[in-house]
Write an enzyme that holds these catalytic residues in place. Sequence first.
Site, PDB file in Angstrom:
ATOM      1  N   GLY A  46       0.836  -1.195   0.000  1.00  0.00           N
ATOM      2  CA  GLY A  46       0.000   0.000   0.000  1.00  0.00           C
ATOM      3  C   GLY A  46       0.872   1.246   0.000  1.00  0.00           C
ATOM      4  O   GLY A  46       2.031   1.223  -0.420  1.00  0.00           O
ATOM      5  N   GLY A  47       0.317   2.328   0.536  1.00  0.00           N
ATOM      6  CA  GLY A  47       1.044   3.599   0.568  1.00  0.00           C
ATOM      7  C   GLY A  47       2.341   3.500   1.350  1.00  0.00           C
ATOM      8  O   GLY A  47       3.240   4.331   1.183  1.00  0.00           O
ATOM      9  N   GLY A 107      24.339  12.247 -29.465  1.00  0.00           N
ATOM     10  CA  GLY A 107      23.771  12.828 -28.249  1.00  0.00           C
ATOM     11  C   GLY A 107      24.311  12.149 -27.008  1.00  0.00           C
ATOM     12  O   GLY A 107      24.517  12.778 -25.966  1.00  0.00           O
ATOM     13  N   ALA A 108      24.563  10.850 -27.123  1.00  0.00           N
ATOM     14  CA  ALA A 108      25.061  10.104 -25.976  1.00  0.00           C
ATOM     15  C   ALA A 108      26.443  10.620 -25.553  1.00  0.00           C
ATOM     16  O   ALA A 108      26.787  10.594 -24.372  1.00  0.00           O
ATOM     17  CB  ALA A 108      25.120   8.619 -26.304  1.00  0.00           C
TER      18      ALA A 108
END
Length: 519
Positions: free
Chosen positions: A171-172, A406-407
Site C-alpha cells: 500500500g502507501g 547525443g550520448a
Amino acid sequence: MGNQDKINELIEKRAKAKLGGGEKRIDSQHAKGKLTARERIDLLLDDNSFEEFDMFVTHRTKSFGLDKEIYLSDGVVTGHGTIDGRIVYIFAQDFTVFGGSLSETYALKICKVMDMAMKIGVPVIGLNDSGGARIQEGVRSLAGYAEIFQRNIMASGVIPQISSILGPCAGGAVYSPALTDFTIMTDQTSYMFVTGPKVVQSVTGEIVTAEQLGGATIHSTKSGVSHFLAEDDKENLLIIRKLLSYLPSNNLEDPPTITTSDPIDRLDDVLNTIIPESANQAYDILDVISTITDNGEFLEVHRNYARNIVVGFARFNGRSVGIVANQPKFYAGVLDSDSSRKAARFVRMCDAFNVPIVTLVDVPGFLPGTGQEYGGIILHGAKLLFAYGEATVPKVTITLRKSYGGAHDVMSCKQLRGDLNYAWPTAEIAVMGAKGAVEVLEGSNISKIEDAIEKLHYIEEKENEYNTKFANPYVAAKYGFIDDVIEPRNTRFRIIRALELLANKKEVNPPKKHSNIPL
Ligand code: HXC
C-alpha cells in the site's frame, strides 16, 4: 514500593518490551527465515552501540478490543547506535506486534528518530517489515504515514536515508522507502506493491503471486525499485554497512577517506589490450572497473537492472567515488530510458552527498525505435543530461571507445562541466558511426553505382575514410574537448591525480527555489 523494587520493575518492563509480540510470534518469524527487529538491529550496528528510546510507548486505541492488547514499543524499535564508529539513527518494524502495522504512536516514534537524525546530521536507517496501516487506527495511521513521508522529503539530500525491506511493505507504505536514497530487498521474504495480489485480481482479473507482483527479484530486475537484492536478512544488513562507508553523514561533510595499501601508480598492462580489435566486439566494463579501483573493490548499485549501464561506489587512493560506466556487454552499452533514469538518479545522489563522479564512456548512442520514443526516451535521456550538467562535485570522464552523438554529450562531456576529460587512444568521438555517416552523406552517390561489387568497395572506402578522419580521440582533443589522450594502463593513476587536484573544487549553481528536472 522500595527503590530496588522500582529498579526491578524497570528491568521487568524492559524484558517484556524486548519480547515484542511474544515468544510464539518470534518463533513464527524465525520459521519464515526472518530475524526479529531487535536481532536485526544487533546485527547491523556496532556491538553494544544501540541505545533504544520510546520503549515504553504504547498505542492509544480503545476500540476493536485493542485496549486489552497492548505491547510496549508498539511494534517499532527505535533509537541510535554506530556503524564503523559513526552515529546512525534507526527504526526497525517489529512484525511480531500487530504484524508490524503502523499506528499513530508508532509513526510518532519514527518521526522522532528522523527529527533527531536531521538535527544531528546523521543517516537514518529504516528496517521495514510491516502489514501497513494498522487497520484499527484508520485515518490516524494514514496521517502517521504522511508525517513520515514529509520528513523523508525534507531529509532528502541532507542526510543519507536507507531502507531495508525485510518482509511485507504494501500500500502507501511503499512510498517511504521509495522516497529514500537506497532500498535493499531480501530474496523470497520481502515484497513491495501498491496493491496486493487480491486487489489486482479483483480489479484487473490478473492472477499473480506476491513474489511475481513485487518480490525482491522483480524490483531488482524489472522495476528498479530495489537497488540491491540480498540473499537473506544478514546480507541485507551488511549492504547497509557497506553503503554507508562510501557516504558522508550529511550533505555538509565529505565522504570518509580510508588509507589504502594499493599503490596509486599501479600500472595495469591488461588495459592496453582490453578493447577488442573489432568495434562490434564486447568486453566487460566491470573488468576495467576492478582493475583500476582500490583493491579491485566495487559496490555495484542496481546490478540487475538496466544492465547496459553500470553504477556503483569505489575508492581511488581511499577517496570515495561514484562510478557511472556504459556496459558494452549488454546491448552494446546503448543508452535507453531505464539506463538513463538509473544513472541520472545515481549521479544526483552522488552530487547531493559530495561524492565525486568518475564516468567511463563506451556508448554507441541512444537506442532507436518506437518502443523507446513512445516510452519517453527524450525525457529520460534528458534526466541524465540534466543530472550531469547540474552536478557540482568533481567529475572525471574517461572515454574508452565509442562516444557517439547525443550520448557523447550526455555522458559527462566537457561542456556539461566535466572537469577532466581523458580519452584512450581507442576512443571514437564523433556525431555517428562510420556506417551511418556514409549512408547519410554518400546515399545519393551510392545509389548511382550499379555494379554490386563496386558499390561495396565504395562504401568500404568511404567508411575507412570516415573512421580515419573522425573515429578517434584527436579531433575532440584538437578542440580541447578532451584534455589528454592517455595510455590505458595509466588510468588509475590519472584518475587519482585528477581527484586530488579537484578535491577542493568549488562550483555553485545560481540561486533558485529548485530546478525543474524533466521528470
Ligand atoms: C493490524 C495487522 C495488520 C494490519 C497484519 N496484522 N496486518 N493488524 N493492521 N494492517 C496482524 C494480524 O492480524 C496478525 O495478528 C499478525 O499481524 C500477523 O498477520 P498474519 O496475517 O497472521 O501474517 P501473515 O500470514 O504473514 O500475513 C502478513 C500480511 C497480512 C500479508 C501482511 O497480515 C496482511 O495482508 N495484512 C493486511 C495488509 C494490508 O492490507 N494492510 C493495509 C495496506 S494499505 P495476530 O494477533 O494473529 O498475530 C496501507 C495504507 C498505507 O497500508 C497508506 C499510507 C499512505
